[in-house]
Design an enzyme around this catalytic site. Structure first.
Site, short mmCIF file in Angstrom:
data_model
loop_
_atom_site.label_atom_id
_atom_site.label_comp_id
_atom_site.label_asym_id
_atom_site.label_seq_id
_atom_site.Cartn_x
_atom_site.Cartn_y
_atom_site.Cartn_z
CB SER A 239 -0.91 0.01 1.22
OG SER A 239 -0.14 0.32 2.36
CE LYS A 240 -2.35 6.37 -2.75
NZ LYS A 240 -3.55 7.14 -2.58
NE ARG A 241 0.42 0.31 5.79
CZ ARG A 241 1.08 -0.79 6.03
NH1 ARG A 241 2.28 -0.75 6.58
NH2 ARG A 241 0.56 -1.95 5.72
#
Ligand code: GLU
Length: 470
Positions: A239-241
């Site tokens: 994911s984006k993190r």
């Protein structure tokens, strides 16, 4: 049989690298077997789909070079067709109207859960007869088989069995008549004569439902291959993190599409111990049978390594074409400077990304605004002034302005003053670039050009004179 594969993204945001990877696998398989690769925009979720996201998909596919032979098809333009199939299924009895209210469905769920069963629709409208209840717009449900099992013969996971009694009667059209996701996929895969479905294994649970509907429609069943998800370095779903997940972000960070494709193909697919695959090699060697069962994790260092490999080995002109966007982003006007391909050749051993390269090549196009402190202190002191003055004179007379002739002029200044070449080259480098790192000095001079070199040397001499003033 002609192979027909598809990429059916939902246009709800960015183009995720996981989606790009399944697009790549489908594209490779079609290209390898001389088949057809189809782009289908699954935009039936009107609330989440946007035109911007559709454009991002086109842009990402074009940037990666994943060209399609058919499409783009849009599901929102196929509603008449979905309605037609629903009508046929109702007539054939493979689908039926369900008039149950939300409260009734809720009650069924509670009862099922109280019994320790999965919450599910109990099929009470299956056998309805008589006039439909007034004032209720029904949904349409698929009449799922009640016994036996559906077997997904998955090319990656093997035989995956689902008991039919675990699958309740799926809603295929909502009460407003709009078709639902699993149904539109089935009608499209049937109409588009898809032979191979390679997709993320987050869809594996949809497959038994889709197989049942395809069978009810008498459609041929495609081959399925469900690829494991891409994970972050911590083993959790990417994911984006974890950093960049969108294809366009990789472009903006200075990666070459060749590198990203090579990186993606190796996530979930292997061919011996090979790491580097040109597009032609990928097409030649790709095989569904060699797709991995276990999930692959991102590895940013490997992507950087691949990117550097392609920066070093692709034609400088082609790298240069892609560098332009980053020069523009960095505000560098390249129109009056050296050819971009020559700059790429000079810098390609050092840059891992095009952003690094755009940053490193600035001094070829723009005179440095200031000298790095440490470099100026070490190399632009009083004893450098005569050396730079000699260089100014000799370089102005170099004819022709070639690497070799420039080298000879710099070497002559060193010899004349009995200095090592580095003692001459380093002040010159600082004068020209503002810092102590650049390609070989003759290459650096050659690219900056005679006029630029003279002008910058003049300014360095002024700088030294001024800094010596009390
Ligand atoms: N639209 C689906 C997605 O973006 C693709 C489903 C499929 O491959 O069947 O996840």
């Amino acid at each position: 049989m002609t192979v027909r594969t598809r990429f059916p993204p939902s246009p709800t945001g960015m183009l995720h690298i996981g989606s790009a990877r399944t697009a790549l696998f489908n594209w490779l398989y079609a290209r390898k077997l001389g088949g057809t690769f189809i782009l289908r925009i699954e935009d039936t979720d009107l609330e989440r789909s946007t035109e911007d996201a559709v454009q991002i998909i086109f842009e990402g596919m074009a940037w990666l070079g994943l060209d399609y032979d058919e499409g783009p098809y849009y599901q929102t333009r196929r509603f008449d067709r979905y309605r037609e199939v629903i009508g046929q299924m109702l007539a054939a009895g493979t689908a039926y109207h369900c008039y149950c209210s939300r409260e009734e469905i809720e009650a069924m769920r509670t009862t099922a859960m109280a019994r320790g069963d999965k919450p599910r629709y109990d099929g009470r409208c299956r056998q309805r007869s008589g006039p439909p209840p007034a004032g209720i717009a029904p949904v349409v449900r698929f009449r799922n088989p009640t016994d036996g099992e559906v077997v997904v013969e998955d090319r990656i996971h093997g035989m995956v069995r689902f008991a039919n009694r675990e699958l309740d009667d799926l809603i295929i059209a909502r009460s407003d008549g709009s078709p639902t996701y699993n149904f539109t996929v089935v009608v499209d895969d049937m109409d588009m004569a898809i032979t191979h479905v390679i997709r993320g294994d987050d869809h594996l649970n949809n497959t038994p439902r889709q197989l049942n509907i395809l069978a009810a429609l008498g459609a041929p069943l495609p081959v399925y291959a469900h690829v494991p998800m891409i994970l972050g370095p911590d083993g959790k779903k990417l994911s984006k993190r974890h950093g960049a997940v969108s294809v366009m972000q990789y472009r903006d960070e200075g990666f070459l599409p060749e590198a990203l494709l090579n990186y993606l193909v190796r996530m979930g697919w292997a061919h011996g111990d090979d790491e580097i695959f040109s597009i032609a090699e990928m097409i030649d060697k790709f095989d569904i049978a060699a797709l991995n069962k276990s999930a692959a994790a991102v590895n940013p260092d490997k992507l950087l390594w691949l990117n550097q490999h392609y920066i070093k080995t692709l034609a400088p002109d082609s790298v240069g074409q892609r560098l332009r966007r980053h020069l523009a982003d960095a505000g560098v006007d390249w129109s009056a400077g050296p050819p971009i391909a020559a700059v790429v050749e000079a810098l390609r051993e050092r840059a891992r990304t095009l952003v690094e390269m755009a940053d490193a090549c600035r001094y070829f196009y723009v005179e440095p605004r200031a000298y790095e402190d440490k470099a100026a202190r070490a190399h632009l002191g009083s004893d450098s002034a005569p050396v730079l003055a000699d260089l100014r004179e000799r370089l102005a007379a170099v004819e022709p302005w070639t690497r070799e002739a420039i080298h000879a002029a710099v070497a002559a200044v060193a010899a004349q003053r009995d200095l090592k070449l580095g003692k001459v080259a380093q002040p010159l480098r600082v004068a020209l670039t503002g810092g102590t790192v650049s390609p070989p000095i003759d290459v650096t001079c050659a690219l900056i050009g005679r006029e630029g070199v003279s002008g910058r040397l003049d300014r360095a001499l002024v700088y030294i004179r001024n800094s010596l003033k009390p």
